[in-house]
Design a protein around this motif. Structure first.
Motif, PDB file in Angstrom:
ATOM      1  N   PRO A 177      48.949  36.122  35.102  1.00  0.00           N
ATOM      2  CA  PRO A 177      49.399  37.437  34.626  1.00  0.00           C
ATOM      3  C   PRO A 177      48.259  38.406  34.328  1.00  0.00           C
ATOM      4  CG  PRO A 177      50.682  35.701  33.591  1.00  0.00           C
ATOM      5  CD  PRO A 177      49.586  35.016  34.347  1.00  0.00           C
ATOM      6  N   GLU A 178      47.040  37.891  34.120  1.00  0.00           N
ATOM      7  CA  GLU A 178      45.930  38.768  33.769  1.00  0.00           C
ATOM      8  C   GLU A 178      44.718  38.639  34.694  1.00  0.00           C
ATOM      9  OE1 GLU A 178      44.390  35.638  30.321  1.00  0.00           O
ATOM     10  OE2 GLU A 178      45.211  37.584  29.764  1.00  0.00           O
ATOM     11  N   ALA A 179      44.909  38.077  35.873  1.00  0.00           N
ATOM     12  CA  ALA A 179      43.786  37.897  36.794  1.00  0.00           C
ATOM     13  C   ALA A 179      44.244  38.024  38.236  1.00  0.00           C
ATOM     14  CB  ALA A 179      43.123  36.541  36.575  1.00  0.00           C
ATOM     15  N   CYS A 231      29.554  43.128  37.550  1.00  0.00           N
ATOM     16  CA  CYS A 231      29.257  41.996  38.436  1.00  0.00           C
ATOM     17  C   CYS A 231      30.418  41.005  38.428  1.00  0.00           C
ATOM     18  CB  CYS A 231      28.001  41.271  37.972  1.00  0.00           C
ATOM     19  SG  CYS A 231      26.488  42.208  38.169  1.00  0.00           S
ATOM     20  N   TYR A 232      30.753  40.496  39.604  1.00  0.00           N
ATOM     21  CA  TYR A 232      31.783  39.456  39.720  1.00  0.00           C
ATOM     22  C   TYR A 232      31.334  38.406  40.718  1.00  0.00           C
ATOM     23  CZ  TYR A 232      34.780  42.659  37.158  1.00  0.00           C
ATOM     24  OH  TYR A 232      35.293  43.497  36.188  1.00  0.00           O
ATOM     25  N   SER A 233      31.504  37.150  40.339  1.00  0.00           N
ATOM     26  CA  SER A 233      31.107  36.051  41.218  1.00  0.00           C
ATOM     27  C   SER A 233      32.010  35.966  42.438  1.00  0.00           C
ATOM     28  CB  SER A 233      31.156  34.721  40.459  1.00  0.00           C
ATOM     29  OG  SER A 233      30.184  34.684  39.447  1.00  0.00           O
ATOM     30  N   ILE A 234      31.420  35.570  43.540  1.00  0.00           N
ATOM     31  CA  ILE A 234      32.178  35.343  44.777  1.00  0.00           C
ATOM     32  C   ILE A 234      32.860  33.984  44.663  1.00  0.00           C
ATOM     33  CG2 ILE A 234      32.019  35.108  47.278  1.00  0.00           C
ATOM     34  CD1 ILE A 234      29.412  36.786  47.096  1.00  0.00           C
ATOM     35  N   GLY A 237      37.137  37.005  42.047  1.00  0.00           N
ATOM     36  CA  GLY A 237      38.212  36.890  41.081  1.00  0.00           C
ATOM     37  C   GLY A 237      37.907  37.763  39.876  1.00  0.00           C
ATOM     38  N   VAL A 238      38.885  38.548  39.433  1.00  0.00           N
ATOM     39  CA  VAL A 238      38.677  39.464  38.312  1.00  0.00           C
ATOM     40  C   VAL A 238      39.750  39.219  37.261  1.00  0.00           C
ATOM     41  CG1 VAL A 238      38.482  41.865  37.571  1.00  0.00           C
ATOM     42  CG2 VAL A 238      37.676  41.191  39.847  1.00  0.00           C
ATOM     43  N   LYS A 239      39.306  38.833  36.071  1.00  0.00           N
ATOM     44  CA  LYS A 239      40.226  38.626  34.961  1.00  0.00           C
ATOM     45  C   LYS A 239      40.133  39.807  34.009  1.00  0.00           C
ATOM     46  CE  LYS A 239      41.306  35.351  31.241  1.00  0.00           C
ATOM     47  NZ  LYS A 239      40.919  34.056  30.609  1.00  0.00           N
ATOM     48  N   ALA A 240      41.281  40.386  33.656  1.00  0.00           N
ATOM     49  CA  ALA A 240      41.297  41.518  32.733  1.00  0.00           C
ATOM     50  C   ALA A 240      40.921  41.042  31.338  1.00  0.00           C
ATOM     51  CB  ALA A 240      42.675  42.166  32.709  1.00  0.00           C
ATOM     52  N   ILE A 241      39.960  41.733  30.732  1.00  0.00           N
ATOM     53  CA  ILE A 241      39.567  41.405  29.372  1.00  0.00           C
ATOM     54  C   ILE A 241      39.991  42.532  28.435  1.00  0.00           C
ATOM     55  CG2 ILE A 241      37.639  39.976  30.118  1.00  0.00           C
ATOM     56  CD1 ILE A 241      35.778  42.285  29.520  1.00  0.00           C
ATOM     57  N   HIS A 242      40.115  42.211  27.171  1.00  0.00           N
ATOM     58  CA  HIS A 242      40.579  43.196  26.193  1.00  0.00           C
ATOM     59  C   HIS A 242      39.633  44.382  26.155  1.00  0.00           C
ATOM     60  CE1 HIS A 242      42.455  44.892  22.690  1.00  0.00           C
ATOM     61  NE2 HIS A 242      41.338  44.784  21.969  1.00  0.00           N
ATOM     62  N   SER A 257      37.680  45.877  34.494  1.00  0.00           N
ATOM     63  CA  SER A 257      38.593  44.781  34.838  1.00  0.00           C
ATOM     64  C   SER A 257      40.052  45.218  34.746  1.00  0.00           C
ATOM     65  CB  SER A 257      38.340  43.570  33.932  1.00  0.00           C
ATOM     66  OG  SER A 257      38.600  43.883  32.579  1.00  0.00           O
ATOM     67  N   SER A 258      40.369  46.094  33.803  1.00  0.00           N
ATOM     68  CA  SER A 258      41.739  46.613  33.706  1.00  0.00           C
ATOM     69  C   SER A 258      42.060  47.512  34.887  1.00  0.00           C
ATOM     70  CB  SER A 258      41.910  47.387  32.394  1.00  0.00           C
ATOM     71  OG  SER A 258      41.740  46.543  31.282  1.00  0.00           O
ATOM     72  N   PHE A 259      41.092  48.321  35.299  1.00  0.00           N
ATOM     73  CA  PHE A 259      41.266  49.171  36.477  1.00  0.00           C
ATOM     74  C   PHE A 259      41.570  48.332  37.716  1.00  0.00           C
ATOM     75  CE2 PHE A 259      38.770  50.555  40.226  1.00  0.00           C
ATOM     76  CZ  PHE A 259      39.561  51.624  40.641  1.00  0.00           C
ATOM     77  N   VAL A 260      40.810  47.264  37.910  1.00  0.00           N
ATOM     78  CA  VAL A 260      41.021  46.407  39.075  1.00  0.00           C
ATOM     79  C   VAL A 260      42.389  45.740  39.024  1.00  0.00           C
ATOM     80  CG1 VAL A 260      40.230  44.308  40.233  1.00  0.00           C
ATOM     81  CG2 VAL A 260      38.566  46.009  39.481  1.00  0.00           C
TER      82      VAL A 260
END
Length: 352
Positions: free
Chosen positions: A17-19, A56-59, A71-76, A81-84
């Motif tokens: 739900p958040e990634a 930065c995001y790991s491949i 992979g992008v996980k939304a953080i508070h 990350s919220s935009f993505v």
């Protein structure tokens, strides 16, 4: 050298739900530039609500997949990350820097190794690339993954991990730990910390049998894992960690406000630029950006090494360093986001 290319979004897959998993479309003419090693990361740039942001995001994909995926996980309160996770759509485009980073492992077919990965949350992203590539290219090697999450619903790349387990049932072992969900084994209930890892080392795993260990996740977890593995007998040089962020502690020299303006020469893209370092700046990078120099950077926390450069002359004081290896430090490399000049005569080269 600051090199971004505009890459379109080929696919967006909801992992939790958040990634999300984002697949980037790389044109044929750029494919050689975006070749990567397992464990490397990408720096992304986008305009979010009128502000340029970089992260930065790991491949997470394997080079053998023939795709480029993160992979992008939304953080508070995480703006990027919220935009993505909430606004990005297939067909949109992001500015993407070339792959970077020394974390990870390059498998070789003739090697037979026993490897350990310890991850929590989104720390699985570089591990997925490392594990899959190693199992594909080293047919005699084995991998054990210890993966912590809050609940089973929050597991990123659960299906991909299941597929890998089914494909390599004898060579891949996965131990899931949940901090907010109960399992039959009390040992697997809770966070990954020194106590739990020590208990696992006494009953489930013999840490001395692993040739290499890879760690990624929250800072406290990584520190505990590193300490526990060393205490168990693993050599420090065989324990590799990747940090996504820092605690945000300021490392700016206390006497910075007392210093007079200092000049720093920057060599970038074949040009020489002189910048003035003053008390209002938090680092050489900060001063350069304030004066219009387009230096490479992403995290500004000493983690990603995107702002790495070589000290050609002069002296600097460097704060935290979570990314440069001892051989790089010995060769004169510094992190511009964590460095301040000790006086005039500092020359930095970003083109090496």
């Amino acid at each position: 050298m600051t090199v971004f290319h505009r890459l379109s979004i080929a696919a967006i897959e909801r992992e939790t739900p958040e990634a999300v998993a984002i697949t980037l479309r790389v044109p044929d003419e750029l494919k050689t530039h975006y070749r990567y090693k397992p464990g490397q990361h990408l720096t992304l740039k986008a305009n979010v609500n009128g502000e340029e942001l970089r992260r930065c995001y790991s491949i997470c994909s394997s080079p053998q997949d023939g795709v480029l995926q993160i992979g992008v996980k939304a953080i508070h309160q995480g703006r990027f990350s919220s935009f993505v996770n909430q606004q990005l759509n297939v067909g949109d485009a992001l500015e993407v820097m070339l792959p970077q980073g020394r974390f990870g492992y390059q498998p070789t077919a003739e090697r037979q190794g026993n490897y350990l990965a310890i991850a929590a949350g989104s720390g699985i992203t570089p591990m997925l690339s490392i594990i899959k590539t190693t199992l594909l290219l080293e047919p005699k090697s084995e991998f054990t993954l210890i993966y912590g999450n809050r609940t089973s619903r929050s597991i990123m790349f659960k299906e991909a991990l299941c597929d890998l387990k089914n494909r390599f049932p004898q060579r891949l072992q996965i131990l899931y730990l949940f901090s907010q969900e109960s399992l039959d084994s009390p040992l697997l209930n809770g966070r990954i910390d020194s106590e739990r890892l020590s208990l696992m080392g006494k009953s489930l795993l013999d840490f001395t049998t692993f040739d290499q260990a890879f760690i990624c996740g929250p800072e406290s977890m990584m520190d505990d894992a590193h300490t526990t593995l060393e205490a168990a007998g693993m050599a420090a040089e065989n324990i590799h960690s990747e940090r996504f962020n820092t605690a945000g502690i300021s490392v700016r020299p206390a006497n910075m406000t007392e210093r007079e303006q200092t000049m720093v020469e920057i060599q970038l893209d074949g040009r020489r630029v002189n910048i003035a370092m003053s008390a209002q700046d938090d680092s050489i990078l900060d001063a350069a950006l304030r004066q219009g120099a387009d230096l490479p950077y992403a995290c500004k926390g000493g983690v990603c090494a995107t702002c790495k450069c070589k000290l050609k002359s002069g002296e600097v004081e460097m704060g935290v360093n979570y990314s440069l290896e001892p051989d790089q430090l010995a060769a004169g490399y510094i992190l511009s986001c964590q460095s301040w000049p000790k006086g005039d005569g500092v020359v930095l080269d970003f083109d090496v």
